[in-house]
Write a protein that holds these residues in place. Structure first.
Motif, mmCIF file in Angstrom:
data_model
loop_
_atom_site.group_PDB
_atom_site.id
_atom_site.type_symbol
_atom_site.label_atom_id
_atom_site.label_comp_id
_atom_site.label_asym_id
_atom_site.label_seq_id
_atom_site.Cartn_x
_atom_site.Cartn_y
_atom_site.Cartn_z
ATOM 1 N N ASP A 24 21.340 1.429 -16.498
ATOM 2 C CA ASP A 24 21.902 0.199 -15.942
ATOM 3 C C ASP A 24 21.983 -0.808 -17.087
ATOM 4 N N PRO A 25 23.145 -1.386 -17.347
ATOM 5 C CA PRO A 25 23.281 -2.296 -18.493
ATOM 6 C C PRO A 25 22.427 -3.558 -18.400
ATOM 7 N N GLU A 26 21.888 -3.853 -17.228
ATOM 8 C CA GLU A 26 21.064 -5.048 -17.046
ATOM 9 C C GLU A 26 19.565 -4.759 -17.126
ATOM 10 N N GLN A 27 19.194 -3.500 -17.376
ATOM 11 C CA GLN A 27 17.786 -3.110 -17.357
ATOM 12 C C GLN A 27 17.346 -2.555 -18.714
ATOM 13 N N MET A 28 16.022 -2.602 -18.950
ATOM 14 C CA MET A 28 15.404 -1.992 -20.121
ATOM 15 C C MET A 28 14.407 -0.953 -19.603
ATOM 16 N N TYR A 29 14.260 0.146 -20.325
ATOM 17 C CA TYR A 29 13.470 1.279 -19.861
ATOM 18 C C TYR A 29 12.511 1.771 -20.947
ATOM 19 N N THR A 30 11.351 2.283 -20.519
ATOM 20 C CA THR A 30 10.451 2.955 -21.445
ATOM 21 C C THR A 30 10.951 4.383 -21.661
ATOM 22 N N ILE A 31 10.405 5.047 -22.674
ATOM 23 C CA ILE A 31 10.749 6.453 -22.910
ATOM 24 C C ILE A 31 10.409 7.280 -21.673
ATOM 25 N N ASP A 32 9.257 7.012 -21.058
ATOM 26 C CA ASP A 32 8.869 7.763 -19.866
ATOM 27 C C ASP A 32 9.893 7.601 -18.747
ATOM 28 N N GLN A 39 16.249 13.691 -15.917
ATOM 29 C CA GLN A 39 16.023 14.803 -14.998
ATOM 30 C C GLN A 39 16.507 14.501 -13.583
ATOM 31 N N GLY A 40 17.180 13.362 -13.412
ATOM 32 C CA GLY A 40 17.699 13.004 -12.098
ATOM 33 C C GLY A 40 16.662 12.393 -11.178
ATOM 34 N N LEU A 41 15.528 11.962 -11.746
ATOM 35 C CA LEU A 41 14.467 11.342 -10.961
ATOM 36 C C LEU A 41 14.572 9.825 -11.024
ATOM 37 N N ASP A 42 13.912 9.161 -10.097
ATOM 38 C CA ASP A 42 13.794 7.708 -10.171
ATOM 39 C C ASP A 42 12.926 7.367 -11.382
ATOM 40 N N PRO A 43 13.197 6.225 -12.044
ATOM 41 C CA PRO A 43 12.400 5.892 -13.224
ATOM 42 C C PRO A 43 10.913 5.719 -12.931
ATOM 43 N N ASP A 44 10.560 5.421 -11.691
ATOM 44 C CA ASP A 44 9.147 5.256 -11.351
ATOM 45 C C ASP A 44 8.585 6.440 -10.570
ATOM 46 N N ALA A 45 9.287 7.580 -10.598
ATOM 47 C CA ALA A 45 8.821 8.777 -9.894
ATOM 48 C C ALA A 45 7.453 9.202 -10.419
ATOM 49 N N ASP A 46 6.630 9.672 -9.510
ATOM 50 C CA ASP A 46 5.299 10.145 -9.872
ATOM 51 C C ASP A 46 5.399 11.600 -10.322
ATOM 52 N N VAL A 47 5.066 11.862 -11.580
ATOM 53 C CA VAL A 47 5.046 13.228 -12.109
ATOM 54 C C VAL A 47 3.701 13.467 -12.764
ATOM 55 N N ASP A 48 3.261 14.715 -12.756
ATOM 56 C CA ASP A 48 1.963 15.004 -13.357
ATOM 57 C C ASP A 48 2.067 14.892 -14.885
ATOM 58 N N GLU A 49 0.928 14.769 -15.516
ATOM 59 C CA GLU A 49 0.855 14.519 -16.958
ATOM 60 C C GLU A 49 1.550 15.601 -17.786
ATOM 61 N N GLY A 50 1.363 16.853 -17.409
ATOM 62 C CA GLY A 50 2.001 17.952 -18.141
ATOM 63 C C GLY A 50 3.511 17.913 -18.048
ATOM 64 N N THR A 51 4.011 17.651 -16.850
ATOM 65 C CA THR A 51 5.456 17.549 -16.651
ATOM 66 C C THR A 51 6.012 16.371 -17.437
#
Length: 90
Positions: A24-32, A39-51
């Protein structure tokens, strides 16, 4: 060890989103967060540490490859991650 292509049930094109398609041109994002978006996930999706580690392994080269189309925001504190966003003409 290399494997023959016919050893795989399926092979697919190696295509990645462009920055314009992903961010989104109005947003800034971390690498995570970028890693999740790739991967088509929401930026705040809960994923395990290994994934998350695997996803970040894909995201870092994507950021480097697309650096000309990105901007970097100063982290809020020394302990916070950097933030990346879509470069715009503004």
């Amino acid at each position: 060890m290399p494997r023959p292509k016919d050893a795989f049930e399926g092979i697919y094109p190696c295509e990645f989103y462009t920055p314009e398609e992903l961010l989104d041109p109005e947003q800034m994002y971390t690498i995570d967060e970028i890693a999740r978006l790739l991967q088509g996930l929401d930026p705040d999706a809960d994923v395990d540490e290994g994934t998350e580690a695997v996803l970040v392994d894909w995201a870092v080269p994507w950021v480097m490859t697309n650096a000309d189309d990105l901007v970097i925001g100063e982290p809020p504190t020394e302990d916070d991650p950097g933030y990346y966003g879509l470069r715009t003409d503004e």
